[in-house]
Design an enzyme around this catalytic site. Structure first.
Site, PDB file in Angstrom:
ATOM      1  N   TYR A 109       0.862  -1.205   0.000  1.00 45.24           N
ATOM      2  CA  TYR A 109       0.000   0.000   0.000  1.00 45.24           C
ATOM      3  C   TYR A 109       0.892   1.247   0.000  1.00 45.24           C
ATOM      4  CZ  TYR A 109      -4.341   2.602   0.654  1.00 45.24           C
ATOM      5  OH  TYR A 109      -5.400   3.456   0.482  1.00 45.24           O
ATOM      6  N   LYS A 115      -3.031   8.471   2.934  1.00 45.14           N
ATOM      7  CA  LYS A 115      -4.253   8.302   3.740  1.00 45.14           C
ATOM      8  C   LYS A 115      -4.037   8.831   5.163  1.00 45.14           C
ATOM      9  CE  LYS A 115      -7.140   6.317   0.807  1.00 45.14           C
ATOM     10  NZ  LYS A 115      -8.171   7.155   0.152  1.00 45.14           N
TER      11      LYS A 115
HETATM   12  P1  NAD Z   1     -12.693   3.618  -7.837  1.00 50.53           P
HETATM   13  O1  NAD Z   1     -11.616   3.373  -8.818  1.00 50.53           O
HETATM   14  O2  NAD Z   1     -14.058   3.218  -8.214  1.00 50.53           O
HETATM   15  O3  NAD Z   1     -12.685   5.140  -7.365  1.00 50.53           O
HETATM   16  C1  NAD Z   1     -11.537   5.942  -7.381  1.00 50.53           C
HETATM   17  C2  NAD Z   1     -11.931   7.243  -8.021  1.00 50.53           C
HETATM   18  O4  NAD Z   1     -10.861   8.185  -7.979  1.00 50.53           O
HETATM   19  C3  NAD Z   1     -12.322   7.071  -9.509  1.00 50.53           C
HETATM   20  O5  NAD Z   1     -13.634   7.522  -9.703  1.00 50.53           O
HETATM   21  C4  NAD Z   1     -11.306   7.961 -10.228  1.00 50.53           C
HETATM   22  O6  NAD Z   1     -11.877   8.588 -11.358  1.00 50.53           O
HETATM   23  C5  NAD Z   1     -11.004   8.964  -9.140  1.00 50.53           C
HETATM   24  N1  NAD Z   1      -9.777   9.731  -9.406  1.00 50.53           N
HETATM   25  C6  NAD Z   1      -8.486   9.299  -9.465  1.00 50.53           C
HETATM   26  N2  NAD Z   1      -7.668  10.308  -9.797  1.00 50.53           N
HETATM   27  C7  NAD Z   1      -8.447  11.420  -9.950  1.00 50.53           C
HETATM   28  C8  NAD Z   1      -8.211  12.779 -10.313  1.00 50.53           C
HETATM   29  N3  NAD Z   1      -6.978  13.213 -10.601  1.00 50.53           N
HETATM   30  N4  NAD Z   1      -9.260  13.624 -10.358  1.00 50.53           N
HETATM   31  C9  NAD Z   1     -10.504  13.202 -10.077  1.00 50.53           C
HETATM   32  N5  NAD Z   1     -10.809  11.933  -9.743  1.00 50.53           N
HETATM   33  C10 NAD Z   1      -9.787  11.055  -9.686  1.00 50.53           C
HETATM   34  O7  NAD Z   1     -12.227   2.836  -6.508  1.00 50.53           O
HETATM   35  P2  NAD Z   1     -12.811   2.855  -5.010  1.00 50.53           P
HETATM   36  O8  NAD Z   1     -12.258   1.634  -4.389  1.00 50.53           O
HETATM   37  O9  NAD Z   1     -14.253   3.104  -5.037  1.00 50.53           O
HETATM   38  O10 NAD Z   1     -12.024   4.100  -4.361  1.00 50.53           O
HETATM   39  C11 NAD Z   1     -12.712   5.196  -3.792  1.00 50.53           C
HETATM   40  C12 NAD Z   1     -12.050   5.623  -2.494  1.00 50.53           C
HETATM   41  O11 NAD Z   1     -12.187   4.601  -1.525  1.00 50.53           O
HETATM   42  C13 NAD Z   1     -10.573   5.930  -2.591  1.00 50.53           C
HETATM   43  O12 NAD Z   1     -10.277   7.040  -1.768  1.00 50.53           O
HETATM   44  C14 NAD Z   1      -9.947   4.678  -2.013  1.00 50.53           C
HETATM   45  O13 NAD Z   1      -8.665   4.942  -1.487  1.00 50.53           O
HETATM   46  C15 NAD Z   1     -10.949   4.375  -0.928  1.00 50.53           C
HETATM   47  N6  NAD Z   1     -10.907   3.007  -0.384  1.00 50.53           N
HETATM   48  C16 NAD Z   1     -10.968   1.925  -1.210  1.00 50.53           C
HETATM   49  C17 NAD Z   1     -10.943   0.643  -0.659  1.00 50.53           C
HETATM   50  C18 NAD Z   1     -10.962  -0.579  -1.542  1.00 50.53           C
HETATM   51  O14 NAD Z   1     -10.545  -1.637  -1.070  1.00 50.53           O
HETATM   52  N7  NAD Z   1     -11.424  -0.498  -2.778  1.00 50.53           N
HETATM   53  C19 NAD Z   1     -10.880   0.483   0.721  1.00 50.53           C
HETATM   54  C20 NAD Z   1     -10.850   1.615   1.548  1.00 50.53           C
HETATM   55  C21 NAD Z   1     -10.854   2.874   0.976  1.00 50.53           C
HETATM   56  O1  0WE Z   2      -7.000   2.984  -1.683  1.00 47.85           O
HETATM   57  C1  0WE Z   2      -6.966   1.936  -2.288  1.00 47.85           C
HETATM   58  C2  0WE Z   2      -6.453   1.878  -3.712  1.00 47.85           C
HETATM   59  C3  0WE Z   2      -6.106   3.214  -4.283  1.00 47.85           C
HETATM   60  C4  0WE Z   2      -5.330   3.164  -5.558  1.00 47.85           C
HETATM   61  C5  0WE Z   2      -5.387   2.129  -6.468  1.00 47.85           C
HETATM   62  C6  0WE Z   2      -4.639   2.188  -7.642  1.00 47.85           C
HETATM   63  C7  0WE Z   2      -4.608   1.069  -8.647  1.00 47.85           C
HETATM   64  C8  0WE Z   2      -4.268   1.545 -10.034  1.00 47.85           C
HETATM   65  C9  0WE Z   2      -4.507   4.236  -5.828  1.00 47.85           C
HETATM   66  N1  0WE Z   2      -3.774   4.317  -6.965  1.00 47.85           N
HETATM   67  C10 0WE Z   2      -3.835   3.317  -7.866  1.00 47.85           C
HETATM   68  N2  0WE Z   2      -3.076   3.440  -8.992  1.00 47.85           N
HETATM   69  C11 0WE Z   2      -3.203   2.598 -10.034  1.00 47.85           C
HETATM   70  O2  0WE Z   2      -2.465   2.724 -11.044  1.00 47.85           O
HETATM   71  N3  0WE Z   2      -7.354   0.788  -1.639  1.00 47.85           N
HETATM   72  C12 0WE Z   2      -7.654   0.834  -0.232  1.00 47.85           C
HETATM   73  C13 0WE Z   2      -7.411  -0.537  -2.305  1.00 47.85           C
HETATM   74  C14 0WE Z   2      -6.104  -1.212  -2.103  1.00 47.85           C
HETATM   75  O3  0WE Z   2      -5.033  -0.890  -2.866  1.00 47.85           O
HETATM   76  C15 0WE Z   2      -3.956  -1.627  -2.392  1.00 47.85           C
HETATM   77  C16 0WE Z   2      -4.373  -2.416  -1.324  1.00 47.85           C
HETATM   78  C17 0WE Z   2      -5.757  -2.141  -1.132  1.00 47.85           C
HETATM   79  C18 0WE Z   2      -6.659  -2.703  -0.090  1.00 47.85           C
HETATM   80  C19 0WE Z   2      -2.646  -1.660  -2.834  1.00 47.85           C
HETATM   81  C20 0WE Z   2      -1.737  -2.507  -2.210  1.00 47.85           C
HETATM   82  C21 0WE Z   2      -2.141  -3.294  -1.137  1.00 47.85           C
HETATM   83  C22 0WE Z   2      -3.455  -3.268  -0.682  1.00 47.85           C
END
Ligand code: NAD
Ligand code: 0WE
Length: 256
Positions: A156, A163
């Site tokens: 991560y 974060k």
């Molecule tokens: P997602 O890919 O659906 O959402 C990520 C969003 O970020 C996308 O809509 C993308 O367009 C937007 N984004 C990235 N760069 C951008 C920029 N320069 N300008 C505007 N928008 C931009 O994935 P998600 O999992 O729904 O992620 C949403 C949030 O939840 C993130 O903050 C992520 O860190 C957090 N999160 C995700 C998880 C997980 O496991 N998926 C867990 C905890 C927190």
């Molecule tokens: O916040 C996230 C992911 C955010 C994210 C994901 C990507 C994938 C594609 C940010 N930047 C990028 N850039 C890319 O090019 N999570 C909480 C999901 C997540 O991501 C991980 C996790 C978990 C959980 C990455 C490594 C290990 C665990």
């Protein structure tokens, strides 16, 4: 149905139907809120159009790359023009260059650090600053975080540091905006199978690890993030600000 009746909400971060932002937006909509959405670029415009097609004519869709001050300004002038006020804001945006999430944290380069922090943490400050003057009846700002902010999750990496900045920013924003009855909180979600998680090597075994070790012995459903989103947006959470709420099947309490 009517917990958020008359409320105007602005949602950053819908990419597709799996997005956490979409889960929370649907729950806000079902609770009676009127919503505006931003999308990152033309590539994602039709996705958001299709998803929100049933939401009615007063749904506003605005392009916004959060690295652009001009885009952010445009979003809030569009919201001001159409609704004249804002009650709710969801920040569900994160990005770090893929390479930074693969190798060792110690190898994070300056540009990856800068981008991750700009997109994933600074953007919350920028949108909160613009939202505040529109939140004339008070408001609720919610950002999405992850456990990697406080403990080391392999790979991560710089996202964990970003974060941590997001969570600390939530506390400083809560202090600044509290006198205006604007609350700022984070939801720290367990791993969710979204676009941002796809392609992360070992993600499937991570879901299995939660199932085995979280007190509830399961993963989190998108609708459960939606329900927490409604709670944090509504009067039920009126005295909660500056907090990180864990919606993670209890995983965060475990020491082993
Ligand atoms: P997602 O890919 O659906 O959402 C990520 C969003 O970020 C996308 O809509 C993308 O367009 C937007 N984004 C990235 N760069 C951008 C920029 N320069 N300008 C505007 N928008 C931009 O994935 P998600 O999992 O729904 O992620 C949403 C949030 O939840 C993130 O903050 C992520 O860190 C957090 N999160 C995700 C998880 C997980 O496991 N998926 C867990 C905890 C927190
Ligand atoms: O916040 C996230 C992911 C955010 C994210 C994901 C990507 C994938 C594609 C940010 N930047 C990028 N850039 C890319 O090019 N999570 C909480 C999901 C997540 O991501 C991980 C996790 C978990 C959980 C990455 C490594 C290990 C665990």
């Amino acid at each position: 149905m009517s917990a958020l009746k008359g409320k105007i909400g602005l949602v950053f971060g819908v990419a597709n139907k799996r997005s956490i932002a979409w889960a929370i937006a649907q729950a806000w909509h079902e609770a009676g809120a009127t919503l505006a959405f931003t999308y990152q670029g033309d590539r994602l415009k039709s996705n958001v159009e299709q998803l929100t097609a049933t939401f009615g004519e007063d749904t506003l869709l605005i392009p916004c790359d959060v690295t652009s001050d001009e885009d952010i300004t445009n979003v809030f002038s569009a919201v001001k023009e159409k609704f004249g006020k804002l009650d709710l804001l969801l920040h569900s945006v994160a990005f770090a260059p893929k390479a930074a999430l693969e190798g060792r944290f110690v190898d994070t380069d300056r540009e990856a650090f800068r981008m991750a922090h700009d997109i994933s943490a600074y953007s919350l400050i920028a949108v909160a600053r613009e939202a505040a003057p529109l939140m004339i009846e008070g408001g609720s700002i919610i950002a999405m975080s992850y456990y990697g902010a406080e403990k080391v999750i392999p790979h991560y990496n710089v996202m964990g540091v970003a974060k941590a900045a997001l969570e600390a920013s939530t506390r400083y924003l809560a202090n600044d905006l509290g006198p205006d009855k604007i609350r700022v909180n984070c939801i720290s979600a367990g791993p969710m199978n979204t676009l941002a998680a796809r392609g992360i090597s070992g993600f499937t075994s991570m879901l299995k690890h939660y199932e085995a070790h979280a007190p509830l012995k399961r993963n989190v459903e998108p609708s459960e993030l939606g329900a927490t989103g409604v709670f944090l947006a509504s009067g039920g959470s009126a005295a909660i600000t500056g907090q990180v709420l864990y919606v993670d099947a209890g995983y965060q309490i475990m020491g082993m």
